[in-house]
Design a protein around this motif. Structure first.
Motif, PDB file in Angstrom:
ATOM      1  N   LYS A   1       0.830  -1.207   0.000  1.00 33.68           N
ATOM      2  CA  LYS A   1       0.000   0.000   0.000  1.00 33.68           C
ATOM      3  C   LYS A   1       0.856   1.245   0.000  1.00 33.68           C
ATOM      4  O   LYS A   1       0.623   2.167  -0.756  1.00 33.68           O
ATOM      5  CB  LYS A   1      -0.921   0.004   1.218  1.00 33.68           C
TER       6      LYS A   1
ATOM      7  N   ASP B   1       9.883  10.765   5.778  1.00 27.88           N
ATOM      8  CA  ASP B   1      10.516  11.006   7.078  1.00 27.88           C
ATOM      9  C   ASP B   1      12.024  10.768   7.081  1.00 27.88           C
ATOM     10  O   ASP B   1      12.622  10.537   8.128  1.00 27.88           O
ATOM     11  CB  ASP B   1       9.868  10.170   8.190  1.00 27.88           C
TER      12      ASP B   1
ATOM     13  N   ASN C   1       7.035   5.122  24.621  1.00 28.31           N
ATOM     14  CA  ASN C   1       5.700   4.617  24.900  1.00 28.31           C
ATOM     15  C   ASN C   1       4.918   4.295  23.620  1.00 28.31           C
ATOM     16  O   ASN C   1       4.853   5.107  22.707  1.00 28.31           O
ATOM     17  CB  ASN C   1       4.886   5.651  25.674  1.00 28.31           C
ATOM     18  N   GLY C   2       4.348   3.098  23.614  1.00 25.97           N
ATOM     19  CA  GLY C   2       3.430   2.733  22.544  1.00 25.97           C
ATOM     20  C   GLY C   2       4.079   2.388  21.215  1.00 25.97           C
ATOM     21  O   GLY C   2       3.389   2.235  20.200  1.00 25.97           O
TER      22      GLY C   2
ATOM     23  N   THR D   1       5.773   5.368  12.143  1.00 24.12           N
ATOM     24  CA  THR D   1       5.174   6.668  11.806  1.00 24.12           C
ATOM     25  C   THR D   1       5.932   7.829  12.453  1.00 24.12           C
ATOM     26  O   THR D   1       5.578   8.982  12.244  1.00 24.12           O
ATOM     27  CB  THR D   1       3.697   6.749  12.269  1.00 24.12           C
ATOM     28  N   THR D   2       6.972   7.502  13.214  1.00 24.59           N
ATOM     29  CA  THR D   2       7.722   8.548  13.918  1.00 24.59           C
ATOM     30  C   THR D   2       8.487   9.445  12.953  1.00 24.59           C
ATOM     31  O   THR D   2       9.065   8.980  11.982  1.00 24.59           O
ATOM     32  CB  THR D   2       8.738   7.896  14.880  1.00 24.59           C
ATOM     33  N   GLY D   3       8.495  10.717  13.285  1.00 25.12           N
ATOM     34  CA  GLY D   3       9.259  11.668  12.493  1.00 25.12           C
ATOM     35  C   GLY D   3      10.671  11.831  13.016  1.00 25.12           C
ATOM     36  O   GLY D   3      11.294  10.868  13.480  1.00 25.12           O
TER      37      GLY D   3
ATOM     38  N   LYS E   1       4.852  -1.037  12.533  1.00 28.11           N
ATOM     39  CA  LYS E   1       3.688  -0.351  11.942  1.00 28.11           C
ATOM     40  C   LYS E   1       3.925   0.072  10.494  1.00 28.11           C
ATOM     41  O   LYS E   1       3.346   1.062  10.032  1.00 28.11           O
ATOM     42  CB  LYS E   1       3.255   0.845  12.812  1.00 28.11           C
TER      43      LYS E   1
ATOM     44  N   ASP F   1       2.876  -1.524   8.083  1.00 24.02           N
ATOM     45  CA  ASP F   1       1.713  -1.954   7.299  1.00 24.02           C
ATOM     46  C   ASP F   1       0.788  -0.768   7.035  1.00 24.02           C
ATOM     47  O   ASP F   1      -0.176  -0.895   6.288  1.00 24.02           O
ATOM     48  CB  ASP F   1       0.963  -3.089   8.019  1.00 24.02           C
ATOM     49  N   GLY F   2       1.063   0.368   7.586  1.00 24.69           N
ATOM     50  CA  GLY F   2       0.267   1.556   7.295  1.00 24.69           C
ATOM     51  C   GLY F   2       0.815   2.288   6.092  1.00 24.69           C
ATOM     52  O   GLY F   2       1.449   1.684   5.225  1.00 24.69           O
ATOM     53  N   THR F   3       0.607   3.602   6.031  1.00 25.38           N
ATOM     54  CA  THR F   3       1.119   4.350   4.881  1.00 25.38           C
ATOM     55  C   THR F   3       2.423   5.078   5.210  1.00 25.38           C
ATOM     56  O   THR F   3       3.019   5.691   4.347  1.00 25.38           O
ATOM     57  CB  THR F   3       0.085   5.383   4.379  1.00 25.38           C
ATOM     58  N   ALA F   4       2.860   4.991   6.459  1.00 28.31           N
ATOM     59  CA  ALA F   4       4.138   5.616   6.810  1.00 28.31           C
ATOM     60  C   ALA F   4       5.275   4.773   6.246  1.00 28.31           C
ATOM     61  O   ALA F   4       5.147   3.566   6.084  1.00 28.31           O
ATOM     62  CB  ALA F   4       4.277   5.735   8.319  1.00 28.31           C
TER      63      ALA F   4
ATOM     64  N   GLU G   1      -0.349  -6.632  13.521  1.00 25.54           N
ATOM     65  CA  GLU G   1      -0.529  -6.934  14.943  1.00 25.54           C
ATOM     66  C   GLU G   1      -0.542  -8.429  15.242  1.00 25.54           C
ATOM     67  O   GLU G   1      -0.665  -8.835  16.387  1.00 25.54           O
ATOM     68  CB  GLU G   1      -1.822  -6.291  15.438  1.00 25.54           C
TER      69      GLU G   1
END
Ligand code: GTP
Ligand code: GTP
Ligand code: MG
Ligand code: MG
Lengths: 306, 305
Positions: free
Chosen positions: A13, A47, A109-110, A229-231, A254, A256-259, A282
């Motif tokens: 994607k 990024d 975190n996270g 997704t971190t910048g 992550k 699998d997203g668009t980042a 996940e």
């Protein structure tokens, strides 16, 4: 599904979006400055960061000249080569030949630490290894329960203490248990922490020290989990965690997203820490060894053929 | 790590001044510095472009070119524009005319929804409201336990229902609130990717069933360029009413705040400043503007301009 197929499917994607952009940028154009400007913007959008993007584009420009590339359509090949080269070669996990291998998993975190541990445990267990998990996040609400669900899911034991207890003691116990039970691998979950919190970073250093004392050479791997997704803060994370606990590898989650996870480029450039794994979902199978070439390809190849 | 934007701008203008009068083209060089600073703070490239155009128009229109301190003048304009763009309506939850008010928290995995749900509940409890937390994350391991532990810490009831779907839980939670006389229902949902069709559809169904007054998008302050896709997609599908920016206790510059604001037009209502369950804090656009620019002392700087 083969390893590379899974990788590709996960990145499809994000690649589709990137590929569209690159194709429309390059098709039918001469190699002029504007092409490289747009390439730079594309990298920034992933990024990669302003400085590293400029450096990459410069390297790509040089390489294109060397190869006498004339059409912009031919640029993606050059990009893949240069970017893969930049990321270095594929890097293996360290192994302790004389006893359990201790892996410490850290990050903000996270970011995906606990999930990554579940996936890693599954991967190693599938190879016939005996794995034990240490629930050394004694801080976050239900963090222990979360790891226990993963332990059950993959069928490995979890060493745990009560919520609020000393995390270093959990790691100590887990290493003891691993030695006694002749386990191959101890994977230690830790509480998420932001790198600017000195007391939490000290706590992490202490956890590391306890592992060192308990088993010479441990921890054999210290994996820093970075949210894909971190910048630009990802680079600060890498710098500080490396300083405090001597990070040996990065896991980017992550994707699998668009980042795009482009922050790994400056991390590799400035901190020299290799990327070892990428997270693509996940589920317990959604972890892949990092392959620099695949990663670069997924970012820049205009077509899905490989 | 970041050079100060104002120093860089000052240097640019000083260099130019050596050549005599400043021109509009000279301002462009200053704009490149601003672009760099915003990109280093993770503001989305497209948002940066629009923003820089806006600032350029103002800079050229004003007396920056003749000013003795053009660097500070430009910083002042940038700061004012940033503050204005991120400002807007107050940090308030829109209450239903007839209780209970329903708030849904949505966002990517790990953004901070569950923690934020508890913080929001605490803030309302302290204002003598009667909140109810609803555990509608049926996917993440131990998500319900997590919310129950947090609810216990702040003495707010948590509704959960084993074996039900997320939409069913939200609906049953609303009925439970009516039964208990709770006047605020905070629904914690599972983290999801904006491109996950099935899970985004689940949120749409939930919205239809519980008719929330607020759908708050929870965004991690460390988010990079992709924040724009995330915000746009969640907003398109759900008509988000506000944003909560979490993990601002870190050292990320937080350019995502500007991106998300630009992408949704929704106000940033609150910020999360820690892992501990303390009431959410209101969002301050001016502080955020200084933070994005990497300058703690923008105000004093501007006073000298
Ligand atoms: N889509 C996607 N989600 C992921 C991935 N890895 C983790 N997640 C999700 O991200 C969220 C946070 O993951 P955790 O494993 O709890 O993260 P953590 O770093 O242990 O978090 P803390 O312990 O709270 O600091 C969960 O909802 C996970 O399911 C991934 O590769 N892809
Ligand atoms: N430092 C800091 N940590 C936060 C903040 N908000 C949440 N966290 C932490 O971030 C991690 C993820 O928070 P959660 O509330 O579990 O996030 P979530 O969005 O519910 O995650 P999923 O349900 O897996 O999608 C946890 O370790 C929290 O303690 C904050 O404002 N500051
Ligand atoms: Mg965890
Ligand atoms: Mg949650």
């Amino acid at each position: 599904m083969g390893l590379f197929d899974r990788f590709r499917k996960g990145l499809e994607k994000s690649r589709a979006a990137m590929a569209d952009r690159l194709l429309s940028v390059f098709r039918g154009r001469k190699l002029d400055d504007s092409v490289f400007d747009e390439m730079e913007e594309t990298l920034i959008l992933s990024d990669v960061g302003v400085d590293t993007a400029a450096e990459l584009v410069e390297a790509i420009r040089r390489e294109a000249r060397k190869r006498r590339i004339e059409r912009a359509e031919d640029l993606p090949d050059v990009m893949v080569d240069v970017m893969a080269d930049f990321l270095g070669s594929q890097s293996e996990m360290a192994e302790n030949p004389d006893g359990p291998t201790v892996v410490l998993v850290v990050g903000v975190n996270g970011a995906g630490k606990t999930t990554t541990i579940g996936k890693l445990a599954h991967a190693y267990k599938s190879q016939g290894k005996r794995v034990i998990l240490a629930a050394a996040d004694t801080f976050r609400a239900a963090a222990i329960e979360q790891l226990m669900v993963w332990g059950e899911r993959v069928g490995v034991d979890v060493v745990r203490h009560a919520q609020g207890s000393d995390p270093a003691a959990v790691v100590y116990d887990a290493i003891q248990a691993a030695k006694a039970r002749r386990c191959d691998l101890v994977i230690c979950d830790t509480a998420g922490r932001l790198q600017n919190k000195a007391h939490l970073m000290n706590e992490l250093a202490k956890i590391r020290k306890v592992a060192e004392r308990e088993l010479p050479g441990a921890p054999h791997e210290v994996l820093l989990v970075i949210d894909g997704t971190t910048g630009q803060n990802g680079l600060v994370q890498a710098r500080v965690f490396k300083e405090v606990v001597q990070v040996t590898g990065i896991v980017v989650t992550k994707l699998d997203g668009t980042a795009k996870g482009g922050i790994v480029f400056p991390i590799v450039r400035e901190e020299g820490i290799p990327v070892k794994w990428i997270g693509l979902g996940e589920g317990m199978d959604d972890l892949q060894p990092f392959d620099p070439r695949m990663f670069a390809e997924a970012i820049c190849r205009p077509e899905t053929r490989v | 790590m970041f050079e100060s934007l104002s120093n860089n701008l000052q240097a640019v203008f000083q260099r130019l001044r050596g050549r005599g009068r400043l021109t509009e083209a000279d301002v462009d060089e200053a704009m490149r510095e601003i672009r760099r600073a915003l990109l280093a703070a993770d503001v989305n490239v497209k948002v940066v472009r629009e923003f820089v155009d806006r600032v350029r128009a103002r800079a050229v229109g004003q007396d920056v070119l003749k000013s003795l301190t053009p660097g500070q003048q430009v910083v002042k304009i940038v700061y004012e524009e940033l503050t204005e763009l991120m400002g807007g309506s107050q940090a308030r939850i829109r209450m239903a005319p007839k209780p209970p008010t329903v708030v849904m928290l949505v966002g990517l995995q790990g953004a901070g929804k569950t923690t934020t749900a508890a913080k929001l509940a605490l803030a309302f409890r302290q204002q003598n409201h009667r909140p109810l937390l609803v555990a509608a994350d049926v996917y993440r391991p131990a998500a319900v336990d997590q919310l129950k532990v947090l609810g216990g810490q702040i003495d707010v009831p948590v509704f959960s229902l084993d074996g039900a779907s997320a939409v069913e839980i939200a609906e049953a939670g609303l009925r439970d609130a009516e039964r208990r006389g709770a006047d605020l229902v905070i629904v914690d949902t599972a983290g999801r990717l904006h491109i996950d069709e099935a899970l985004m559809a689940e949120l749409e169904s939930m919205k239809k069933v519980v008719e929330p007054q607020e759908i708050l998008l929870v965004v991690d302050a460390m988010t990079g360029q992709d924040a724009v896709h995330v915000a746009e997609t969640f907003h398109q599908r759900l008509e988000v009413t506000g944003v909560i920016l979490t993990k601002l206790d870190g050292d990320a510059r937080g350019g995502a705040a500007l991106t998300v604001r630009a992408a949704t037009g929704c106000p940033i209502k609150f910020v999360g400043m820690g892992e501990k369950i303390e009431p959410l804090e209101p969002f301050h656009p001016e502080r955020m503007a200084s933070r994005i620019l990497g300058m703690g002392d923008v105000l004093s700087l501007i006073e000298r301009a």
